[in-house]
Motif scaffolding. Sequence first.
Motif, mmCIF file in Angstrom:
data_model
loop_
_atom_site.group_PDB
_atom_site.id
_atom_site.type_symbol
_atom_site.label_atom_id
_atom_site.label_comp_id
_atom_site.label_asym_id
_atom_site.label_seq_id
_atom_site.Cartn_x
_atom_site.Cartn_y
_atom_site.Cartn_z
ATOM 1 N N THR A 1 -5.553 75.629 2.128
ATOM 2 C CA THR A 1 -6.750 75.514 1.392
ATOM 3 C C THR A 1 -6.792 74.170 0.794
ATOM 4 O OG1 THR A 1 -5.783 76.326 -0.303
ATOM 5 C CG2 THR A 1 -6.956 77.900 0.845
ATOM 6 N N ALA A 2 -5.765 73.306 0.670
ATOM 7 C CA ALA A 2 -5.726 71.844 0.360
ATOM 8 C C ALA A 2 -6.611 71.116 0.945
ATOM 9 C CB ALA A 2 -4.302 71.343 0.004
ATOM 10 N N LEU A 3 -6.688 71.341 2.335
ATOM 11 C CA LEU A 3 -7.627 70.582 3.226
ATOM 12 C C LEU A 3 -8.853 70.847 2.983
ATOM 13 C CD1 LEU A 3 -5.624 70.718 6.531
ATOM 14 C CD2 LEU A 3 -5.869 68.716 5.450
ATOM 15 N N LEU A 4 -9.151 72.116 2.748
ATOM 16 C CA LEU A 4 -10.600 72.734 2.548
ATOM 17 C C LEU A 4 -11.178 71.980 1.327
ATOM 18 C CD1 LEU A 4 -10.401 76.155 3.756
ATOM 19 C CD2 LEU A 4 -11.077 74.302 5.060
ATOM 20 N N ASP A 5 -10.399 72.185 0.135
ATOM 21 C CA ASP A 5 -10.651 71.794 -1.280
ATOM 22 C C ASP A 5 -11.259 70.374 -1.403
ATOM 23 O OD1 ASP A 5 -10.327 74.453 -1.961
ATOM 24 O OD2 ASP A 5 -8.089 73.908 -2.915
ATOM 25 N N ARG A 6 -10.483 69.531 -0.589
ATOM 26 C CA ARG A 6 -10.646 68.024 -0.496
ATOM 27 C C ARG A 6 -11.682 67.649 0.528
ATOM 28 N NH1 ARG A 6 -8.408 64.498 2.803
ATOM 29 N NH2 ARG A 6 -7.954 63.085 1.591
ATOM 30 N N SER A 7 -12.487 68.628 1.090
ATOM 31 C CA SER A 7 -13.522 68.115 1.943
ATOM 32 C C SER A 7 -14.644 67.563 1.155
ATOM 33 C CB SER A 7 -13.968 69.453 2.707
ATOM 34 O OG SER A 7 -14.921 69.131 3.723
ATOM 35 N N PRO A 8 -15.016 66.407 1.883
ATOM 36 C CA PRO A 8 -16.233 65.687 1.078
ATOM 37 C C PRO A 8 -17.630 66.490 1.041
ATOM 38 C CG PRO A 8 -15.824 64.638 3.034
ATOM 39 C CD PRO A 8 -14.618 65.572 2.794
ATOM 40 N N ARG A 9 -18.286 66.721 0.138
ATOM 41 C CA ARG A 9 -19.466 67.564 -0.114
ATOM 42 C C ARG A 9 -20.791 66.737 -0.179
ATOM 43 N NH1 ARG A 9 -15.373 70.319 -2.236
ATOM 44 N NH2 ARG A 9 -15.074 72.580 -1.486
ATOM 45 N N THR A 10 -20.571 65.724 -0.808
ATOM 46 C CA THR A 10 -21.663 64.409 -1.030
ATOM 47 C C THR A 10 -21.527 63.156 -0.461
ATOM 48 O OG1 THR A 10 -21.088 63.884 -3.063
ATOM 49 C CG2 THR A 10 -22.606 66.015 -3.023
ATOM 50 N N ALA A 11 -22.695 62.568 -0.167
ATOM 51 C CA ALA A 11 -22.462 61.217 0.353
ATOM 52 C C ALA A 11 -23.404 60.334 -0.603
ATOM 53 C CB ALA A 11 -22.683 61.150 1.707
ATOM 54 N N HIS A 12 -23.047 59.065 -0.813
ATOM 55 C CA HIS A 12 -23.919 58.115 -1.544
ATOM 56 C C HIS A 12 -24.759 57.123 -0.206
ATOM 57 C CE1 HIS A 12 -21.451 59.503 -4.653
ATOM 58 N NE2 HIS A 12 -20.442 58.572 -4.435
ATOM 59 N N VAL A 13 -26.082 57.614 -0.086
ATOM 60 C CA VAL A 13 -26.900 57.068 0.870
ATOM 61 C C VAL A 13 -27.652 55.621 0.417
ATOM 62 C CG1 VAL A 13 -28.614 57.006 2.622
ATOM 63 C CG2 VAL A 13 -26.986 59.049 2.216
ATOM 64 N N LEU A 14 -27.521 54.752 0.998
ATOM 65 C CA LEU A 14 -28.093 53.198 0.505
ATOM 66 C C LEU A 14 -29.501 53.432 1.099
ATOM 67 C CD1 LEU A 14 -25.311 50.704 0.905
ATOM 68 C CD2 LEU A 14 -25.788 52.020 -1.260
ATOM 69 N N THR A 15 -30.517 53.229 -0.052
ATOM 70 C CA THR A 15 -31.865 53.306 0.500
ATOM 71 C C THR A 15 -32.316 52.051 1.174
ATOM 72 O OG1 THR A 15 -32.398 52.508 -1.592
ATOM 73 C CG2 THR A 15 -32.590 54.919 -1.422
ATOM 74 N N ASP B 1 -27.695 60.074 -3.680
ATOM 75 C CA ASP B 1 -26.858 61.317 -3.487
ATOM 76 C C ASP B 1 -27.419 62.453 -2.626
ATOM 77 O OD1 ASP B 1 -24.871 59.719 -4.592
ATOM 78 O OD2 ASP B 1 -24.722 61.058 -6.382
ATOM 79 N N VAL B 2 -26.636 62.504 -1.370
ATOM 80 C CA VAL B 2 -27.383 63.776 -0.337
ATOM 81 C C VAL B 2 -25.995 64.480 -0.099
ATOM 82 C CG1 VAL B 2 -29.241 62.517 0.317
ATOM 83 C CG2 VAL B 2 -27.016 62.436 1.497
ATOM 84 N N ALA B 3 -26.151 65.658 0.209
ATOM 85 C CA ALA B 3 -25.377 66.696 0.748
ATOM 86 C C ALA B 3 -24.567 66.111 2.232
ATOM 87 C CB ALA B 3 -25.686 68.203 1.125
ATOM 88 N N VAL B 4 -23.430 66.023 2.372
ATOM 89 C CA VAL B 4 -23.025 65.562 3.470
ATOM 90 C C VAL B 4 -23.401 66.011 4.754
ATOM 91 C CG1 VAL B 4 -20.947 67.191 3.792
ATOM 92 C CG2 VAL B 4 -20.515 64.693 4.359
ATOM 93 N N GLU B 5 -23.868 67.326 4.861
ATOM 94 C CA GLU B 5 -24.269 67.743 6.060
ATOM 95 C C GLU B 5 -25.842 67.084 6.523
ATOM 96 O OE1 GLU B 5 -24.988 70.924 3.216
ATOM 97 O OE2 GLU B 5 -23.348 69.561 3.848
ATOM 98 N N GLU C 1 -12.715 57.422 -3.417
ATOM 99 C CA GLU C 1 -13.489 58.716 -3.025
ATOM 100 C C GLU C 1 -13.165 58.752 -1.487
ATOM 101 O OE1 GLU C 1 -17.755 58.591 -5.160
ATOM 102 O OE2 GLU C 1 -17.628 57.730 -3.327
ATOM 103 N N ILE C 2 -13.419 60.002 -1.097
ATOM 104 C CA ILE C 2 -13.020 60.516 0.497
ATOM 105 C C ILE C 2 -14.366 60.035 1.389
ATOM 106 C CG2 ILE C 2 -12.567 62.204 1.887
ATOM 107 C CD1 ILE C 2 -11.681 63.735 -0.375
ATOM 108 N N VAL C 3 -13.857 59.383 2.309
ATOM 109 C CA VAL C 3 -15.126 58.874 3.234
ATOM 110 C C VAL C 3 -15.690 60.273 3.937
ATOM 111 C CG1 VAL C 3 -15.575 57.803 5.501
ATOM 112 C CG2 VAL C 3 -13.893 56.858 3.974
ATOM 113 N N PRO C 4 -17.135 60.246 3.833
ATOM 114 C CA PRO C 4 -17.626 61.662 4.126
ATOM 115 C C PRO C 4 -17.892 61.765 5.380
ATOM 116 C CG PRO C 4 -19.097 60.132 2.978
ATOM 117 C CD PRO C 4 -18.121 59.282 3.167
#
Length: 639
Positions: A114-128, A140-144, A158-161
């Motif tokens: 679960t430590a691997l799941l918990d640190r899974s990136p959920r958002t990403a900062h997209v440059l316009t 900020d957008v959802a990583v998917e 931060e974690i690379v998404p």
Amino acid sequence: MRRMLLLRPLWRYPIISVTVVMLAAVVVLHALGADAVGRWMATAYVGAFVAWTLVRMVRDVLRGHVGLDILAVVAMVATLAVGEYIASLIIVLMLSGGEALEDFAARRARRDLTALLDRSPRTAHVLTHEHASDSDEVQDVAVEHVGIDDVLLVRPGEIVPVDGILLTDSGTFDESSLTGESLPVTHEAGSEVLSGAINGNRAVQIRAVRRSADSQYQQIVALVRAAEDSRAPVVRLADRFAIPFTAVSLALAGIAWAISGDPTRFAEVLVLATPCPLLIAAPVAFLGGLSRAAKAGVIVKGGGVVEQLARVRSAAFDKTGTLTQGQPTLVDVRPVDGFEAGDLLQLAASAEQYSSHVLADSIRRAAVERGIDLLAAEEASEVATNGVTAVIGGRTVVVGKPAYVAAVAADTVRADLTTGEAAAYVAIDGRFAGILVLADDPRPESPAVVSWLRSNGVERIVMLTGDTRATAESIARQTGIDEVHAELLPPEKVHLAADLHPRPVMMVGDGVNDAPVLAASDIGVAMGAKGATAAGDAADIVILVDSLGKVVDAVSIGRHTLRVALTAIWLGIGLSVGLMLIAMTGAIPAVAGALTQEFVDLATILYALRALGGPPSGFPAAGSPPSRRSDTESESHRV
């Protein structure tokens, strides 16, 4: 807030809360002499619980799952029938408390998963706008929702998404969760940065090259979820203990009743028939084994694979990238008369742009390092494991195995190579143009891995490779493998793996070229530390750390986990049967027996958590003595 935390277990397990209140009330009524009221309350409550349990049992049977709750139901009915209503409430508490105990043990066992799941990136900062830095130009957008070629800002810590190419001139990243490398790694502009890596103390920008679902870390997360949802065969084996254990328990209780003539003795024996070692301990042990493997950089796709690992009797290895380091370096360019070395390397490297083979990557890299520009092809095609054909500037270039090149250039001459060298043959416009000589040494840990497996019950160890026999036998001698099958096509690898005995058979390969044979083996192990396909869909096990030594860790963990699971089962059964034999004499009252059963459950579950630890494999933590090099010659192919 603290009060809410204290109340959370009460809301999560309401039956436990109600049972504790009911038990306290009945004990108080008993102390006040109001036994009749207490008996009525206990009978009504336990009767309702028995009915609810019977409904669940019927549902389980319809799903093909034979449970052990029948013992508890009979024990509850028997204790009520003989007036031991306090003991009946304790049995209810035991059954309902088993769920809470299982949740606790399972959370403890899967903590590294679960430590691997918990640190899974959920958002990403997209440059316009590319190279933007102001906050109003970051979305900020959802990583998917990150698309290929989106430019992302990754802030310090931060974690690379998603997987991407570094645009900033340089950046430092912690890749320990991906590769096992404990020290930060510095990447320059143009390098690929994998999702899951932790950025250093400087904000960087990357250009996404894969979507979230296809990125390295998300594939690892998918593996973890699959491992969590799996159900080990040993748990189904534990289910099969249900019928004989139930029969023995009922027989002992019946004999005690018959000998003593006292129906109370039947209830006193039966309250000690604990099902928890079978229902909880085995699954907890396997979750612990999966968690321990994940912490070691080995993702195992389910408890069933753990059991197979524990019983492995044959092992097969691919050569390039598995027994060898998989990073061949170009050591010589040998053109024949009429061709220049620079032209030979340029055309060969340009053709190799259209190949996924490990030697192709080395040839391309060598050309770029020498400042040679790669040319685009008008058309290109590859024959897997054999070679590539491309039309470049109107010239037909063929690069690959000697037999593949000889089919279009009859004047092809095999190379004179030294130990550890490999060769890519080149033909241009139907004429043999020369060879590119590369060197790929065995991994330093390969001989120790082979030796450990052989001394730990793996009876047969073979090499299955598409390489030429001379090269394969050279690497085999250096790594300690006696049986070599060389110059194999993928279908031949699959056939040989299927026919290997004794079983189970473990096949170790790179997870890409070896996908068919990994899928066909009892246990497929993919060296997934490199490349984009970390999930190794065809494999049962993915090694995230670039070390063959993790194969030893995987086998060692599998054996320890199975041993703990089976010991927990037999420990619980042994204690229960022993206590039931004592109870047949009347030495253990029903209430005391019900309480004793709780301690038996706790002991077996705590023992099952030993799967999180265990003895070390005995394999060297860092490398092994260098392997001996023979003086025999070898030549290579496309593996």
